[in-house]
Motif scaffolding. Structure first.
Motif, PDB file in Angstrom:
ATOM      1  N   LYS A 131       0.491   7.518   3.831  1.00 13.72           N
ATOM      2  CA  LYS A 131      -0.806   7.974   3.221  1.00 13.72           C
ATOM      3  C   LYS A 131      -2.022   8.013   4.058  1.00 13.72           C
ATOM      4  O   LYS A 131      -1.749   7.276   5.293  1.00 13.72           O
ATOM      5  N   ASN A 138       2.825   2.030  -3.012  1.00 14.21           N
ATOM      6  CA  ASN A 138       2.128   2.349  -4.273  1.00 14.21           C
ATOM      7  C   ASN A 138       2.585   1.532  -5.527  1.00 14.21           C
ATOM      8  O   ASN A 138       2.913   1.663  -6.487  1.00 14.21           O
ATOM      9  N   SER A 166       5.033  11.756  -8.739  1.00 16.81           N
ATOM     10  CA  SER A 166       4.104  11.188  -7.784  1.00 16.81           C
ATOM     11  C   SER A 166       4.180   9.665  -8.210  1.00 16.81           C
ATOM     12  O   SER A 166       4.652   9.338  -9.528  1.00 16.81           O
ATOM     13  N   GLU A 178       0.731  -1.207  -0.153  1.00 15.43           N
ATOM     14  CA  GLU A 178       0.029   0.004   0.109  1.00 15.43           C
ATOM     15  C   GLU A 178       1.019   1.230  -0.056  1.00 15.43           C
ATOM     16  O   GLU A 178       0.732   2.107  -0.724  1.00 15.43           O
ATOM     17  N   LYS A 221       1.984   6.021  -8.691  1.00  8.18           N
ATOM     18  CA  LYS A 221       0.817   4.907  -8.459  1.00  8.18           C
ATOM     19  C   LYS A 221       1.185   3.617  -9.430  1.00  8.18           C
ATOM     20  O   LYS A 221       1.557   3.716 -10.445  1.00  8.18           O
ATOM     21  N   GLU A 222       0.829   2.617  -8.541  1.00  8.27           N
ATOM     22  CA  GLU A 222       0.901   1.191  -9.178  1.00  8.27           C
ATOM     23  C   GLU A 222       2.293   1.081  -9.903  1.00  8.27           C
ATOM     24  O   GLU A 222       2.314   0.579 -10.899  1.00  8.27           O
ATOM     25  N   THR A 249      -5.639   2.088  -1.596  1.00  9.49           N
ATOM     26  CA  THR A 249      -6.076   1.365  -2.591  1.00  9.49           C
ATOM     27  C   THR A 249      -5.850  -0.178  -2.443  1.00  9.49           C
ATOM     28  O   THR A 249      -6.711  -0.789  -3.259  1.00  9.49           O
ATOM     29  N   ARG A 295       9.214   3.649  -1.383  1.00  6.38           N
ATOM     30  CA  ARG A 295       8.692   4.463  -2.553  1.00  6.38           C
ATOM     31  C   ARG A 295       9.314   5.742  -2.662  1.00  6.38           C
ATOM     32  O   ARG A 295       9.809   6.293  -3.793  1.00  6.38           O
ATOM     33  N   ASP A 337      -6.814   7.212   1.043  1.00  2.00           N
ATOM     34  CA  ASP A 337      -6.208   7.265  -0.247  1.00  2.00           C
ATOM     35  C   ASP A 337      -5.793   5.771  -0.058  1.00  2.00           C
ATOM     36  O   ASP A 337      -4.922   5.492  -1.377  1.00  2.00           O
TER      37      ASP A 337
END
Length: 738
Positions: A189, A91, A154, A88, A156-157, A195, A135, A193
């Motif tokens: 996070k 990311n 940033s 998580e 993401k995934e 995911t 990250r 937020d």
């Protein structure tokens, strides 16, 4: 918006290396000691590899991420949920994550334990820090490559994006990230937020489990490995006098017959035997063979003579002695508020009841087993164990070897329920391997497990309450348990703080029958006793049992007593939720409902059981559960744990019974030991209290309230209260049990 991590994080607790043969970034994070400033950095991090450092994230150049899960997997789902927390904050897409079981690492971890429903609770902050730091390192590497500020980027995934919309995958910058400084005060996070956390993730081992691929201790094999079957004393209190192995040695496949025990006794006499204290002090006969079947067959052919070392005990005698303890004055007071004697003397009414529970075996689906290989250079241990660090320490002491010589590899466990906290079976195979100097696996039969195991202790509780002017003025709980049971936290659970005059006393009956933790230790029976008593007490003071508890909780709100473990607000929350969802105030015709609210293992739970009468017998149909465990990491795994705990709690309260006569158990297999059947399992409906509080445990907290809720429902259905488990053998009305 992200939140800055305020934990006392040490950079030296976070390790990185780029010298993997396969390429990519190796990020190691000391999951449970990273917040300690004294966490030491290895001298040469370039030598870190899979074999000697397991607490890390490996990011390959293709973007795939391998996360090593450090804690033992006992079926509670931590091998899935702990990596979810890292992923998580990292990311990365969960579909791009591979999870592997870590090995014991005493240098970098604390509490590599599966027990007490504490893995997620203790690991929460450090696991998040692991992913967040990794990250940020990757973002910093991408920013440097683009020549921009990291604040403009940033992730993401597994993909990093800058302000211009340019992108780089984690694998594209993994080498550069390995050269950067480790950042401090990284942003964590916000729950809104998330995911991955809060989504339903399938067990990472599910494909291997359903396809029968090797995962469990029973699956483990090595070239040249032999098998061992151990003949232990048939009765607790006996010791080996002599044996004849002639017939056993003539069985095809039997390699040798040896004895062990001397080194185990040395360990038991040492200052720190740890969990291995459950070892028997007797010598044992061990059959070595080239197959499990031959070893077990050989063991049955051994003609052994046993002598009585200490008195052979029986359940009937235990019952009498426990009553004497309740009636006596040799108690240890664990909490005392006000003056209970004065409250009882001035009371209008006094209610006193005694509750009884039997011994219970663990009955793990996978019998006890373990592998060991001992030579002059190394002691290798492989198998299902809940306490790997304690095992390594005990083996080191027993074999007089340096702790650095001991390695422990954990396999997935086919059940534990507290039984595999105790490494007696692993200690046995370590001693066997030290004698024969061959790789060997010890495998127990179901009969071995049930008759020479560790048991939930038989317990009696006597609870007494005083009532004055319709109010509860005094409360006293007395416990008498075989080998003791209570420990420091439970006297500070509800109703501590809610009743002015409150006292908890405990006494222990010493026994040579090995007892210990059983799923939801201490509370698994206590909840039934106390909550059943509260239901009857509500009847005495002519008050709704739910409202009575809510009124008591109001007295605890704002308490300055830091010993109180539960939250009155959170307990009130699950009570209100379960009342709403179960239809408790308006039950359907012919449905009898029992209510229970309980706190244990840091989690607040309330349950309502629905019982109906079928063929003049009470049948448990449904159980509604409300749970406040903070943030739910993996709802799918959480629900599995909750439902399993409820069914286990109902089953053992209804049917579980285990007795001893002359030191011998009265059951040796499932043919004579009653477990709940599929058709008897109630439907379970689960509801979570939603909040953003740190997560707490789920492997055990729903078991204790189940028995209480069921007993209260049965009382409403039959008009009779139950004071002894199992319920099916101790219901008062003859027409119900007939």
């Amino acid at each position: 918006m992200a939140t800055e991590n305020n934990s006392n994080f040490s950079r030296r607790g976070f390790l990185k290396a780029s010298s993997l043969a396969s390429g990519g970034l190796l990020i190691g994070f000391n999951l449970f000691t990273a917040c300690k400033q004294k966490a030491e950095m290895p001298i040469d991090i370039s030598k870190l590899n899979f074999a000697d450092f397991n607490a890390f994230i490996k990011i390959a150049e293709n973007g795939m991420v391998t996360i090593f899960s450090p804690n033992p997997e006992i079926g509670q789902g931590v091998k899935t949920s702990m990596p979810m927390i890292i992923a998580e904050e990292l990311n990365v897409a969960w579909k791009n994550v591979v999870v592997e079981q870590g090995v014991l690492d005493t240098e970098n971890y604390t509490r590599q334990v599966a027990g007490g429903s504490q893995s997620i609770r203790f690991g929460w902050d450090a696991l998040r820090q692991t992913g967040a730091t990794a990250r940020q390192m990757l973002i910093n590497a991408a920013a440097a490559k683009w020549g921009v500020s990291a604040s403009e980027c940033s992730a993401k995934e597994g993909v990093i994006t800058n302000a211009k919309g340019e992108t780089l995958g984690y694998g594209d910058v993994v080498k550069e990230a390995a050269l950067l400084e480790i950042p401090e005060n990284v942003a964590l996070k916000e729950p809104k937020d998330y995911t991955i956390i809060g989504t339903k993730a399938i067990n990472v081992d599910i494909d291997e489990i359903v396809s029968g691929k090797p995962l469990f201790g029973l699956d483990y094999k090595e070239e040249g490995m032999v098998y061992a079957s151990v003949l232990r004393p048939p009765a607790f209190g006996q010791e080996l006098e002599s044996f004849d192995a002639t017939a056993a040695k003539n069985i095809s496949g039997v390699v040798d017959v040896i004895t062990i025990g001397e080194k185990a006794r040395n360990l038991l006499n040492s200052e720190k035997p740890g969990w291995s204290v459950k070892l028997s002090s007797s010598d044992k006969v061990v059959v070595i063979a080239n197959s499990t079947w031959a070893a077990m067959k050989g063991k049955k052919a051994i003609k052994a003579v046993w002598k009585e070392g200490t008195p052979l005990e029986s359940t009937e005698a235990h019952d009498k002695e426990l009553v004497k303890l309740l009636d006596g004055k040799k108690f240890r007071t664990m909490r005392s508020d006000g003056d209970v004697k004065k409250a009882f003397a001035q009371a209008d009414k006094v209610l006193e009841r005694t509750y009884e529970s039997p011994f219970l075996p663990h009955n793990c689906l996978e019998p006890m087993n373990f592998f060991a290989s001992v030579d002059d250079a190394k002691v290798r241990l492989v198998g299902p164990i809940q306490t790997p660090e304690d095992l390594a320490t005990a083996v080191s002491t027993m074999l007089d070897r340096s702790l650095e010589d001991i390695s422990v590899k954990m396999t997935r466990m086919g059940g534990g329920f507290g039984r595999r906290l105790y490494g007696d079976f692993a200690m046995e195979v370590a001693e066997i391997a030290d004698v024969i100097r061959k790789p060997v696996k010890m495998v127990s039969s179901r009969e071995d497990d049930m008759t020479t195991g560790v048991y939930r202790p038989a317990i009696k509780y006597r609870i007494k309450a005083s009532v004055k002017n319709g109010e509860i003025t005094g409360y006293q709980l007395k416990e008498a348990a075989v080998n003791g049971n209570m420990y420091g936290l439970i006297p500070n659970f509800f109703p501590a703080g809610a009743i002015e005059n409150y006292q908890v006393d405990v006494a222990s009956l010493k026994s040579n029958i090995t007892t210990g933790a059983w799923r939801a230790p201490y509370t698994n029976f206590l909840s039934y006793a106390e909550q059943s008593f509260f239901d009857e007490l509500a009847e005495v003071i002519e008050k709704d049992p739910v409202q009575m508890r809510l009124d008591l909780l109001q007295k605890v709100k704002g308490t300055k007593d830091d010993k109180i473990q539960y939250s009155p607000e959170r307990l009130e929350g699950v009570i209100n939720l379960v009342v709403e969802k179960s239809g408790y105030r308006t039950p359907k015709e012919g449905v009898y409902q029992g209510f229970c609210a309980y706190y244990c293992h840091n989690t607040h739970v309330a349950e309502v059981a629905d019982v109906v009468m079928e063929n003049n017998k009470p049948v448990v149909k449904n159980v509604t559960v409300a749970v406040d465990c903070g943030i739910v990491v993996n709802p799918l795994g959480a629900i599995n744990q909750i439902e399993g705990g409820v069914v286990d709690g109902v089953g053992h309260a209804m049917y579980g019974d285990f007795k001893f006569k002359d030191g011998m158990p009265d059951s040796s297999n499932f043919g004579t030991y009653r477990l709940i059947r599929n058709s008897e399992s109630p439907k379970v409906a689960t509801y979570f209290v939603e909040n953003n509080l740190s997560p707490t445990g789920l492997g055990e907290p729903t078991l204790p309230p189940a028995g209480a809720a069921v007993s209260i429902a049965i009382t409403k259905a039959t008009g009779n209260r139950i004071y002894k488990q199992p319920f099916t053998k101790n219901m008062v009305a003859k027409e119900i049990i007939g």
